[in-house]
Design a protein around this motif. Structure first.
Motif, PDB file in Angstrom:
ATOM      1  N   LEU A 276       0.806  -1.231   0.000  1.00 49.01           N
ATOM      2  CA  LEU A 276       0.000   0.000   0.000  1.00 49.01           C
ATOM      3  C   LEU A 276       0.834   1.274   0.000  1.00 49.01           C
ATOM      4  N   ILE A 277       2.048   1.229   0.519  1.00 55.60           N
ATOM      5  CA  ILE A 277       2.817   2.473   0.660  1.00 55.60           C
ATOM      6  C   ILE A 277       4.301   2.126   0.692  1.00 55.60           C
ATOM      7  N   GLN A 278       5.109   3.000   0.127  1.00 57.90           N
ATOM      8  CA  GLN A 278       6.561   2.882   0.193  1.00 57.90           C
ATOM      9  C   GLN A 278       7.071   3.847   1.253  1.00 57.90           C
ATOM     10  N   ILE A 279       7.543   3.304   2.355  1.00 56.69           N
ATOM     11  CA  ILE A 279       7.963   4.113   3.507  1.00 56.69           C
ATOM     12  C   ILE A 279       9.422   4.520   3.332  1.00 56.69           C
ATOM     13  N   LYS A 297      23.616  17.802   3.479  1.00 55.05           N
ATOM     14  CA  LYS A 297      23.509  16.345   3.483  1.00 55.05           C
ATOM     15  C   LYS A 297      22.088  15.873   3.724  1.00 55.05           C
ATOM     16  N   HIS A 298      21.208  16.794   4.154  1.00 53.58           N
ATOM     17  CA  HIS A 298      19.827  16.387   4.457  1.00 53.58           C
ATOM     18  C   HIS A 298      19.062  16.100   3.166  1.00 53.58           C
ATOM     19  N   VAL A 299      18.374  14.959   3.150  1.00 56.33           N
ATOM     20  CA  VAL A 299      17.556  14.550   2.003  1.00 56.33           C
ATOM     21  C   VAL A 299      16.107  14.478   2.466  1.00 56.33           C
ATOM     22  N   LYS A 300      15.237  15.140   1.749  1.00 57.47           N
ATOM     23  CA  LYS A 300      13.825  15.160   2.133  1.00 57.47           C
ATOM     24  C   LYS A 300      13.210  13.776   1.932  1.00 57.47           C
ATOM     25  N   PRO A 301      12.641  13.172   3.005  1.00 64.90           N
ATOM     26  CA  PRO A 301      12.005  11.851   2.824  1.00 64.90           C
ATOM     27  C   PRO A 301      10.702  11.981   2.049  1.00 64.90           C
ATOM     28  N   VAL A 302      10.504  11.070   1.113  1.00 66.35           N
ATOM     29  CA  VAL A 302       9.330  11.117   0.226  1.00 66.35           C
ATOM     30  C   VAL A 302       8.556   9.816   0.388  1.00 66.35           C
ATOM     31  N   VAL A 303       7.261   9.948   0.622  1.00 64.35           N
ATOM     32  CA  VAL A 303       6.368   8.793   0.731  1.00 64.35           C
ATOM     33  C   VAL A 303       5.705   8.569  -0.628  1.00 64.35           C
ATOM     34  N   VAL A 304       5.710   7.323  -1.106  1.00 64.83           N
ATOM     35  CA  VAL A 304       5.150   6.988  -2.410  1.00 64.83           C
ATOM     36  C   VAL A 304       3.976   6.044  -2.196  1.00 64.83           C
ATOM     37  N   ILE A 305       2.819   6.416  -2.774  1.00 60.69           N
ATOM     38  CA  ILE A 305       1.636   5.555  -2.746  1.00 60.69           C
ATOM     39  C   ILE A 305       1.515   4.888  -4.112  1.00 60.69           C
ATOM     40  N   PRO A 306       1.656   3.575  -4.224  1.00 55.81           N
ATOM     41  CA  PRO A 306       1.565   2.916  -5.545  1.00 55.81           C
ATOM     42  C   PRO A 306       0.165   3.068  -6.142  1.00 55.81           C
ATOM     43  N   ASP A 307       0.111   3.207  -7.459  1.00 51.48           N
ATOM     44  CA  ASP A 307      -1.182   3.328  -8.148  1.00 51.48           C
ATOM     45  C   ASP A 307      -1.853   1.963  -8.221  1.00 51.48           C
TER      46      ASP A 307
END
Length: 1043
Positions: A276-279, A297-307
């Motif tokens: 359901l989700i890529q954490i 060095k900080h990378v913004k965390p991105v949440v991906v919801i699969p279609d």
């Protein structure tokens, strides 16, 4: 003619209104269907298609009015699962709905708060989750209403965040705190949900577990941008504020970082979230805000919801028309048949068309009325359901009231019987009340005295602080005087140098003027001689030429004389100015010397005043210390103090503290004699010494009340001698004459005697010789480890056997219970290892030059408690295996396993308490032991939860059907049920009394025999209460306090 031309326009507008009414009716039906299917009382997750249609409905009507009009009709107060799913849908609507949804939801903010408060007061697992979820939703709405620039979906760019924070550092600080609170509410909900669930695959694949886990998808979507916002804002704050000011912000971020990382890792391991989700993955360590380059060095965390490739469709759900379709483009049937109008209309055709339009409007109005009636019917049905639930609750309350009424009648009869007995106790009660009043008055007097002592002590501390300030001011004045003195000396030297230079210049000018005067005089004499010689030699020259030459010479002479007189006047003026300069310099020098003498005298006065104030403070502190010790001596003869008792261990600790305070007093006394302008160290040492000496005297007398006669007399005499010598030493400190020779050596000798008596009064071990204690500790710890290893092996065997013998739900329940038991045994093994490491550290740090056996013998009571705790842990592990075996074989009860889990938690707590008594507070091994203890408690709670969940799945509850009973039969059954309830309550009370007596006897046996060397029982039955006597004896609470 114009009215005839306007007829088609009117017809078109009426058709449009009819279409809009039909579309609105269809929209309301579809929204009602989606909301009623999404928010149900069944323990299943909300389907995505229903939530998506509700969200599309908010975008279509540009708000959430329809959603709230239907949602308010649900009985949220009667079903916790219904409230939980309502909060889930509302969270989705807030995140993905129309932007006006936020304002519509804020109108119902108070309703959400009331729902949360209602479920927080009820002991319901879903109810606690609903209380946390409502707090999260309220926090979310309040945050986004205050910061309208940030959408509820939290999809904001860094530039938008910068504009929202602004340039005012106070606004940035406040925004950071609000984001912290936002993140705390999100993490608190996630941690509670995961803590309630078992993280195994079986639980996450059940609908009951998925119902709890489904809202965590929105929590993950919120937490990711909130973490990014926090990092950005903290780097901005550290760029503008010092690091010490933001220490609290960094600590709070570190706690949230570790909690969020733990939450993400646990969610990533669950099968439910993988499809359901890529954490996102967080870094191993939090950013270093003290180093500005870490921001790169900080990378913004991105949440991906699969279609979703193939969304589910139901046959009873019609697709929603997302685009409004108008039938204005379709030609009329009359126009298709007879062609377009040629400019003229028949009156009858117009009437027919008008009647048709009226008929369509009436039909649309009828459909609208039907939809409204259906909506009212739905609302009324929901109200009827809520009223029926309330009626059932009232009936249950009525039954409870009847039972309580019967109990109150029985209690009233018992009360009437006891009233006669109470009348005889009134006199005794009055006497006891008088004694209590006298004791209370004495306590109030002592409390007032203590308050006065505390106030005087605080006053002395304030005076000391004022004196320190005055001393610092005096030092500053002294430094200023020194600077002024150096400046004056420098000015005097400079003036002297300038005066000498000017004097030399004046002398040089005088010499120069004298030489010029002599030259002029010589020239005049020479001119006169030349004139005479010219008269004698050049007599033959003409009188005219001679006269002219004479006049020229005379003019030259007069000019020279005038120049000479002007030089004399200049020399006199310069000499007078030089004299004035000398007089002014001498006056300034006298004034500066007077100021210097005044500053020196003022410094001496301040120094003398400081010495006097320091001595006054010392006298005041000594007087207060004398009062404290005199008050302690007065308690020795107080009749109320005779009932006070104390343990020898506590007396020894107080005496050791008093001995260490004497060293501080000696050091402070020496420092004061070397520098009598600073008495701070001596004042602090005297305050500590007076309190510790008073504690030693009072606890010595209290210990003597339970000691043998010889020891009691010696201890009381030493306490009185200690008070006498302490008062004598304090009186020596009050006088300047005896201040130098004051010595607390006699006090040290007496307190050392009290310490020796306390050590003599300590209880000794009975059953085991002290030489064997060290070997016995090692044997018990090894036996405990062996018992745990044996328990793990037996659980593995039971796991293999149950996989062969059972299938289906029973296999799942048995596996869950045995897995939790295995985790508990592993946690206990880690606890025993940590306790052994800490024990070795304690022995190595405390034995000094003695051997390990001597250290155990010297600390026999602590060693006995450690042995007893180790035995209890091993016994608990054995009992856990036996109970699990019975439960898996269906020959035992689930309650046995729950009781064993509680016993293991209590035994491990005893082992931790016995281990940490002598451990260093800052020891890393002590922290590891405490962490292992918390892990054991968590695993024991998991065993209890798994057991209860398995019991719920396997046990079936019979449905109660009373529809076929008559009124008389129901009344009879009701009375029989009340009788059975009373019998069960009586049995419960008797069992509680029996349990209390068993525990009392157990504590008596443990007090008589602190640890047992008897072998462990092979297979005792938990349900037979007398078998508890075979459990290893645990020291009573008094022994634990002595440790």
């Amino acid at each position: 003619m114009n009215s005839i031309r306007q007829v088609p326009t009117r017809v078109k507008s009426r058709r449009t209104e009819a279409n809009l009414g039909a579309e609105r009716e269809h929209f309301d039906k579809q929204q009602l269907s989606s909301i009623s299917k999404a928010i149900t009382s069944t323990e299943t997750p909300v389907k995505e298609k229903h939530a998506r249609r509700i969200i599309l409905g908010t975008h279509r009507e540009k708000g959430a009015f329809t959603f709230w009009s239907y949602a308010l009709g649900f009985p949220l107060a009667s079903s916790s699962i219904l409230s939980w799913k309502f909060c889930h849908v509302l969270h989705k609507v807030l995140r993905d709905g129309h932007k006006n949804v936020l304002q519509d939801c804020m109108r119902h903010h108070s309703s959400l708060v009331e729902i949360g408060q209602l479920w927080s007061n009820l002991h319901d697992r879903y109810g606690q989750l609903v209380a946390l979820y409502t707090k999260l939703l309220c926090t979310k709405m309040e945050f986004h209403v205050k910061h309208l620039e940030i959408p509820p979906s939290l999809e904001a760019s860094d530039e938008l965040l910068e504009r929202t924070a602004g340039t005012d550092i106070n606004n940035v600080f406040q925004l950071t705190v609000e984001v912290f609170d936002y993140m705390d509410s999100e993490l608190r909900l996630a941690e509670t949900v995961i803590r309630q669930l078992n993280t195994s695959i079986a639980v996450s694949s059940l609908t009951s577990g998925q119902c709890r886990l489904a809202p965590l998808i929105q929590v993950i979507q919120d937490c990711s941008p909130l973490y990014h916002f926090t990092v950005k804002l903290l780097f901005k704050l550290h760029a503008c504020l010092p690091a010490d000011t933001l220490q609290g912000h960094r600590e709070r971020f570190h706690d949230q970082f570790h909690s969020l990382k733990t939450f993400f890792n646990k969610a990533r391991d669950m099968m439910y979230f993988k499809r359901l989700i890529q954490i996102p993955r967080l870094p191993d360590s939090p950013p270093n805000f003290l180093h500005a380059a870490s921001l790169a060095k900080h990378v913004k965390p991105v949440v991906v919801i699969p279609d979703e490739d193939e969304p589910e469709q139901d046959d009873d759900d019609d697709p929603e028309p997302l685009i409004e379709v108008s039938d204005t483009s379709q030609p009329d049937i009359f126009d298709q048949t007879f062609g377009p109008p040629n400019g003229g209309f028949d009156e009858r055709d117009l009437q027919i068309e008008s009647l048709k339009q009226d008929l369509e409007l009436l039909r649309a109005e009828l459909e609208r009325v039907k939809a409204e009636a259906q909506r009212y019917i739905t609302q009324l049905k929901s109200q009827i359901n809520s009223l029926e639930a309330e009626l059932e609750e009232q009936r249950a309350q009525k039954q409870r009231a009847l039972v309580e009424n019967e109990q109150l009648r029985m209690e009233l009869e018992a009360t009437r019987r006891r009233n006669a007995e109470h009348e005889g106790l009134q006199t005794t009660f009055f006497e006891a009340e008088k004694k209590a009043q006298a004791t209370e008055q004495r306590y109030n007097k002592l409390k007032e005295k203590h308050t006065e002592l505390v106030a005087s002590h605080a006053e002395l501390l304030r005076k000391s602080a004022d004196t320190v300030k005055m001393l610092s001011a005096t030092q500053q004045t002294q430094e200023e005087v020194e600077r002024t003195k150096l400046q004056l000396s420098f000015e005097v030297d400079r003036i002297k140098q300038e005066a000498d230079i000017k004097l030399e210049e004046q002398k040089f000018e005088m010499e120069k003027l004298k030489r010029e005067l002599e030259e002029k005089m010589a020239e005049v004499v020479r001119m006169k001689a030349t004139l005479k010689s010219s008269e004698m030699v050049s007599g033959h020259l003409s009188m005219t030429a001679l006269q002219a030459e004479k006049e020229r010479v005379m003019r030259s002479v007069s000019e020279k004389e005038a120049e000479l007189s002007s030089l004399r006047q200049a020399a006199q003026v310069q000499q007078s100015s030089l004299q004035q300069e000398r007089d002014r310099n001498s006056r300034e020098l006298g004034e500066l010397q007077g100021k210097l003498r005044e500053k020196v005298s003022q410094r001496e006065q301040l120094k003398q005043k400081l010495l006097e104030e320091q001595f006054v403070l010392l006298q005041g502190t000594v007087a207060e210390a004398e009062k404290i010790i005199q008050d302690a001596v007065a308690k020795l003869d107080d009749p109320l103090h005779i009932r006070c008792t104390s343990s020898p261990d506590y007396l020894v600790s107080r005496a050791e503290a008093a001995l260490s305070s004497i060293e501080n007093v000696k050091k402070g006394h020496a420092d004061y004699l070397s520098n009598m302008g600073d008495a701070g160290a001596l004042l602090r040492a005297l305050t500590q010494f007076s309190h510790l000496a008073a504690d030693t005297i009072i606890n010595g007398s209290a210990t003597a009340h339970m000691a043998p006669t010889d020891h009691a007399d010696r201890l009381t005499d030493n306490c009185r001698s200690c008070a006498t010598q302490s008062i004598k030493y304090l009186s020596d400190l009050k006088s300047k004459i005896t201040l130098q020779r004051a010595d607390p050596a006699s006090i040290r000798i007496i307190i050392q005697k009290i310490l020796n008596l306390g050590q003599e009064l300590r209880p000794k071990g009975m059953d085991v010789r002290q030489e064997e204690l060290g070997d016995l500790v090692d044997r018990e710890m090894a036996a405990t480890s062996a018992a745990i290893e044996e328990a793990v092996r037996r659980i593995d065997e039971m796991m293999n056997q149950t996989r062969k013998d059972t299938t289906g739900v029973k296999l799942e329940v048995n596996e869950r219970i045995l897995f939790s038991c295995t985790d508990l045994m592993k946690a206990i093994r880690m606890l025993v290892v940590a306790s052994t490491d800490l024990q070795k550290e304690i022995v190595e740090g405390g034995r000094g030059a003695a051997t390990i056996k001597e250290f155990y013998a010297r600390n026999s009571r602590w060693t006995e408690g450690l042995i007893s705790a180790a035995k209890a842990v091993g016994w608990g592990a054995t009992e856990m295996v036996e109970s699990a075996d019975k439960v898996v074989l269906h020959t035992g009860k689930y309650e046995e396993l729950i009781v064993c889990s509680h016993e293991i938690a209590a035994s491990t707590a005893q082992l931790v308490a016995a281990s940490k008594v002598k451990a260093d507070r800052n020891s890393k091994k002590l922290s590891a032991l405490q962490q292992a203890s918390r892990h054991v408690n968590e695993m024991a709670a998991n065993v209890v939860a798994s057991t209860k969940t398995g019991q719920e799945h396997l046990e079936e509850k019979d449905t109660m059907d009373f529809s076929g009973m008559s009124l008389i039969k129901l009344r009879k059954e009701e009375m029989e049920s009340q009788v059975k309830v009373l019998e069960l309550e009586s049995q419960l009370e008797n069992e509680r009394l029996r349990l209390g007596e068993l525990r009392k006897k157990h504590y008596d046996l443990a007090g008589a025999n602190p640890f047992s060397l008897s072998p462990k029982p092979t297979k005792p039955a938990l349900m037979k209460k007398p078998a508890l006597a075979q459990k290893p004896n645990i020291p009573p609470k008094t022994t634990a306090r002595r440790l």
